[in-house]
Design an enzyme around this catalytic site. Structure first.
Site, PDB file in Angstrom:
ATOM      1  N   ASP A 270     -21.023  20.238  28.269  1.00  0.00           N
ATOM      2  CA  ASP A 270     -21.096  21.513  29.361  1.00  0.00           C
ATOM      3  C   ASP A 270     -22.179  21.260  30.507  1.00  0.00           C
ATOM      4  OD1 ASP A 270     -20.404  25.087  29.281  1.00  0.00           O
ATOM      5  OD2 ASP A 270     -20.507  23.463  30.715  1.00  0.00           O
TER       6      ASP A 270
HETATM    7  C1  GLC Z   1     -19.729  26.087  33.107  1.00  0.00           C
HETATM    8  C2  GLC Z   1     -19.268  26.837  31.903  1.00  0.00           C
HETATM    9  C3  GLC Z   1     -18.001  25.833  31.604  1.00  0.00           C
HETATM   10  C4  GLC Z   1     -17.139  25.237  32.859  1.00  0.00           C
HETATM   11  C5  GLC Z   1     -18.299  24.284  33.303  1.00  0.00           C
HETATM   12  C6  GLC Z   1     -17.745  23.519  34.586  1.00  0.00           C
HETATM   13  O1  GLC Z   1     -21.172  26.510  33.091  1.00  0.00           O
HETATM   14  O2  GLC Z   1     -20.007  27.054  30.697  1.00  0.00           O
HETATM   15  O3  GLC Z   1     -17.040  26.659  30.599  1.00  0.00           O
HETATM   16  O4  GLC Z   1     -15.959  24.446  32.448  1.00  0.00           O
HETATM   17  O5  GLC Z   1     -19.531  24.868  33.431  1.00  0.00           O
HETATM   18  O6  GLC Z   1     -17.533  24.577  35.710  1.00  0.00           O
END
Ligand code: GLC
Length: 744
Positions: A270
């Site tokens: 993430d």
């Molecule tokens: C965010 C989220 C994740 C998302 C990613 C890209 O912080 O935790 O669910 O897909 O970043 O935006």
């Protein structure tokens, strides 16, 4: 039984594909392989010179947050035409519940209990995204969510592993299509692996502590279902689990995901969660964080840049093996090849349907309508009888809020497409019914009661009052947790104020989570809980209010009476002292001078009891469904037998409606304490007045299996109970035995 959908992607389906990956890897430099593991934020109106250079030099394998078709296509052109090996890019974006046309938030979609509709909504969302050059999205989010304080419960499919598995697979199938290389398909991503929904106190990004049998029996099943269905990618969660953050957790990413489950796609961290390993304190710096994530099994780093900065040096110094980099880059190239990106990498604004297509709008309306849960309907005040209604008051901060009705995670949603409840009710009313509109409050957190007077005037001037309350979109979603989950602002006061009009009072609540509604429940005659319904909130809600359709949603998550009950969920264990009403003395009933043991010694709260406000699976209808003739094909089944459970469902009401028939089981004695109920099947049936259907489910030993204390997965012989009904509470029940030997 609602069968899981057939897998889309088998394991690397042919040597040819793997051979293509190996052949390409053999031509790549170490720097180019590392480039594939690097995802950067490419949002914005232009492509910077640095980004152009990095793509030409093969330093980037994926971009995120670029949603303009021409810009995405230019990024791909740079990669394919101006880099040494012409490897196309993955272009990722969070298409969580729609792109331009916004579907209900996933928690609302879950309330529909309709896998086919959820899949179709995802398919249409994938088409809108692919049209703009996006070929990878970070959905479905399948974190089991038992804590409505947590803002991300809005993105989840609720508290139950079975329902989340079925709907998560349906969403992934919609996104990936029957053929991942198809023109409408985008790669999906199972997130957040794993256990993120158990964040302590519902505070986002917080610590989780999950015993292994709870992890395997509650939090992992939806991810396993998605891996078995061929999900292309998996994303690690921000959270630490038992002290090890997911992006450094080899037990999760290698032992379980790869070795036990045979996952064949790639793992992405993430956002910046690799470098955050040093914030957690599991590593001391970015270089150590890169080592920990690589060794755990993170193939691609989303944002952060630690892989790009340190991996080459780590390989040349021997601290990371080249085979590891080959495996990481190979996993990524495999998905790019399955997507067909080497043949077709660009979005085609001409070939794909316009955003806001008729099909997308219609599905958005249907899914929003089927997601609404009717919690109360005293004296059948609903549906409104248009022929008897001369006027109606439409009040509240969410009656005409085209952006807030879309909910969280709608970066690309178009509020211009929204039809609000006020607009739809005016449309429905035509010139036959006078619509009196008043705000009452300007937004959900508003505490200024200065508009209460005109709201009361509108109520007094009308035959019925429809009050649209709830949460602005910003109050749920990532990083938006609440410690108090009652209606924000002065909304409860507005309800009490409008009661003075003495007219039927209907609450329609839009929110990203269950709310504690105790302070408005008795003040209202009917309550429709609509979650955040998306673009077509208005028509969907109006259809239900005026009886063009009957509410059919069922709760995918328990509604607590008070935040102090959390965590509260239906599939809890029995404990050694389960609460029984006869032994439960509530706080206001305690005699003065009561002795220490006079209140009964069972598991409940003195001030609240033990039951939720509304249980998982609950939802009312305009129809009335009677259940009868529960029959089992046998009262003993062997480990290889199939038990058929059937029941008759009759619409005893005078209106047509859909009922979600639910099947629950309980393992009465196990090597671990077992849930008092577990959902094992559901079926949505449509019945006209007087119609009866026989609904049958099949249960096998596999359905009764669980991860056990001896660390094996299987069913245990013994007695079981089965229920069939329209909620996780009540229902017709029977017993059966699973024998340990052959045929029962
Ligand atoms: C965010 C989220 C994740 C998302 C990613 C890209 O912080 O935790 O669910 O897909 O970043 O935006």
């Amino acid at each position: 039984m609602t069968k899981p959908l057939p897998p889309v992607l088998s394991r690397p389906e042919s040597d040819t594909l793997q051979a293509r990956v190996d052949a390409l890897l053999s031509r790549m430099t170490l720097a180019e392989k590392i480039g594939q593991t690097h995802q950067v934020d490419a949002g914005g109106d232009t492509i910077s010179d640095d980004l152009r250079r990095a793509i030409r030099e093969g330093q980037i394998g994926a971009v995120i947050n670029q949603t303009n078709a021409e810009t995405c296509n230019e990024l791909q052109r740079l990669a394919v035409e101006e880099s040494r090996l012409g490897i196309p890019l993955l272009c990722g974006r969070d298409v969580i519940h729609g792109f331009r046309t916004v579907m209900p938030i996933p928690l609302g979609q879950a309330a529909s209990w309709n896998p086919d509709l959820v899949r179709e909504a995802a398919r249409l969302s994938a088409i809108e995204a692919r049209r703009n050059g996006i070929n990878w999205t970070f959905a479905p989010m399948v974190d089991i969510s038992r804590d409505p304080r947590w803002g991300r419960i809005a993105e989840s499919l609720g508290e139950d592993p079975y329902l989340t598995s079925i709907l998560g697979v349906a969403m992934a199938k919609g996104l990936q299509g029957d053929d991942l290389s198809g023109p409408n398909s985008i790669a999906a991503c199972a997130k957040h692996f794993a256990g993120y929904g158990a964040s302590e106190s519902g505070r986002d990004y917080n610590t989780t502590n999950i015993p292994e049998n709870e992890l395997r029996n509650v939090y992992l099943p939806p991810f396993r279902a998605l891996v078995d269905a061929g999900i292309a990618t998996v994303m690690t969660s921000f959270s630490d689990i038992d002290g090890v953050p997911a992006s450094a957790n080899a037990f999760l990413l290698s032992d379980i995901l790869r070795d036990e489950w045979g996952f064949a796609g790639f793992v992405v961290s993430d956002w910046d969660s690799v470098r955050e390993l040093s914030v957690h304190g599991i590593t001391g710096n970015d270089e150590e964080a890169a080592i920990a994530a690589v060794r755990a099994g993170v193939d691609m780093e989303m944002a952060g840049g630690a892989y790009l900065e340190y991996l080459e040096g780590l390989v040349t110094s021997g601290r990371v093996r080249m085979e590891t980099i080959d495996r990481m880059a190979g996993n990524i190239l495999l998905i790019k090849m399955k997507l067909g990106l080497f043949e077709t990498q660009c979005g085609d604004p001409v070939a794909l349907p316009e955003h806001g297509s008729e099909a997308a709008i219609e599905i958005s309306r249907r899914l929003a309508r089927e997601s609404v849960v009717m919690l109360r309907n005293d004296n059948e005040v609903l549906p409104l009888r248009a022929e008897k209604l001369a006027s109606v008051a439409v009040v509240g901060p969410l009656a005409d809020a085209p952006t807030d009705q879309l909910g969280t995670w709608v970066f690309d949603g178009d509020p211009q497409l929204s039809i609000t409840p006020l607009q739809a009710i005016r449309e429905q009313a035509g010139n036959r019914i006078v619509v009196h509109h008043a705000l009452g409050l300007r937004y959900s957190r508003d505490r200024d009661a200065s508009l209460f007077g005109e709201a009361l005037d509108a109520a007094r001037a009308s035959d019925a009052v429809i009050l649209f309350l709830g949460e602005e979109a910003i109050l749920s979603g990532e990083a938006h947790s609440r410690a108090d989950i009652s209606l924000p602002g002065a909304q409860a006061e507005l309800v009490q104020h409008l009661r003075q009009a003495g007219k039927p009072l209907i609450l329609v609540i839009m929110a990203g989570r269950p709310l504690t509604l105790g302070n408005v429940l008795d003040a209202s005659d009917a309550i429709l809980f609509a979650w955040h319904p998306g673009t077509m909130a208005g028509p969907a809600i109006s259809d239900l209010l005026f009886g063009l359709a009957s509410p059919s949603g069922k709760l995918p998550v328990t509604f607590p009476k008070s935040v102090g009950q959390i965590p509260i969920y239906y599939n809890h264990r029995n404990t050694g002292r389960p609460p029984t009403s006869k032994e439960m003395v509530l706080i206001d009933d305690i005699e003065i001078g009561a002795t220490q043991t006079s209140l009964g010694m069972t598991a409940y709260h003195l001030d609240t009891g033990h039951a939720p406000l509304f249980p998982f699976g609950f939802g009312l209808s305009y129809a009335r469904f009677d259940y009868g003739c529960l029959e089992l094909s046998g009262d003993v089944i062997g480990p290889d037998d199939v038990l058929t459970v059937s029941v008759n469902v009759t619409n005893a009401g005078d209106r047509a409606g859909d009922e979600v028939v639910q099947l629950y089981v309980r393992d009465l004695v196990g090597s671990l304490t077992r849930p008092v109920r577990e959902l094992k099947g559901f079926r949505r049936v449509s019945l006209v007045p007087g119609e009866q259907q026989t609904v049958s489910f099949e249960l096998t030993a596999r359905d009764l299996s669980f991860y056990r204390r001896n660390k094996s997965f299987g069913a245990e012989p013994g007695d079981f109970k089965v229920w069939v009904g329209g909620s996780s509470a009540g229902g017709l029940s029977a017993g059966f035995r699973l024998s340990g030997t052959g045929a029962g």
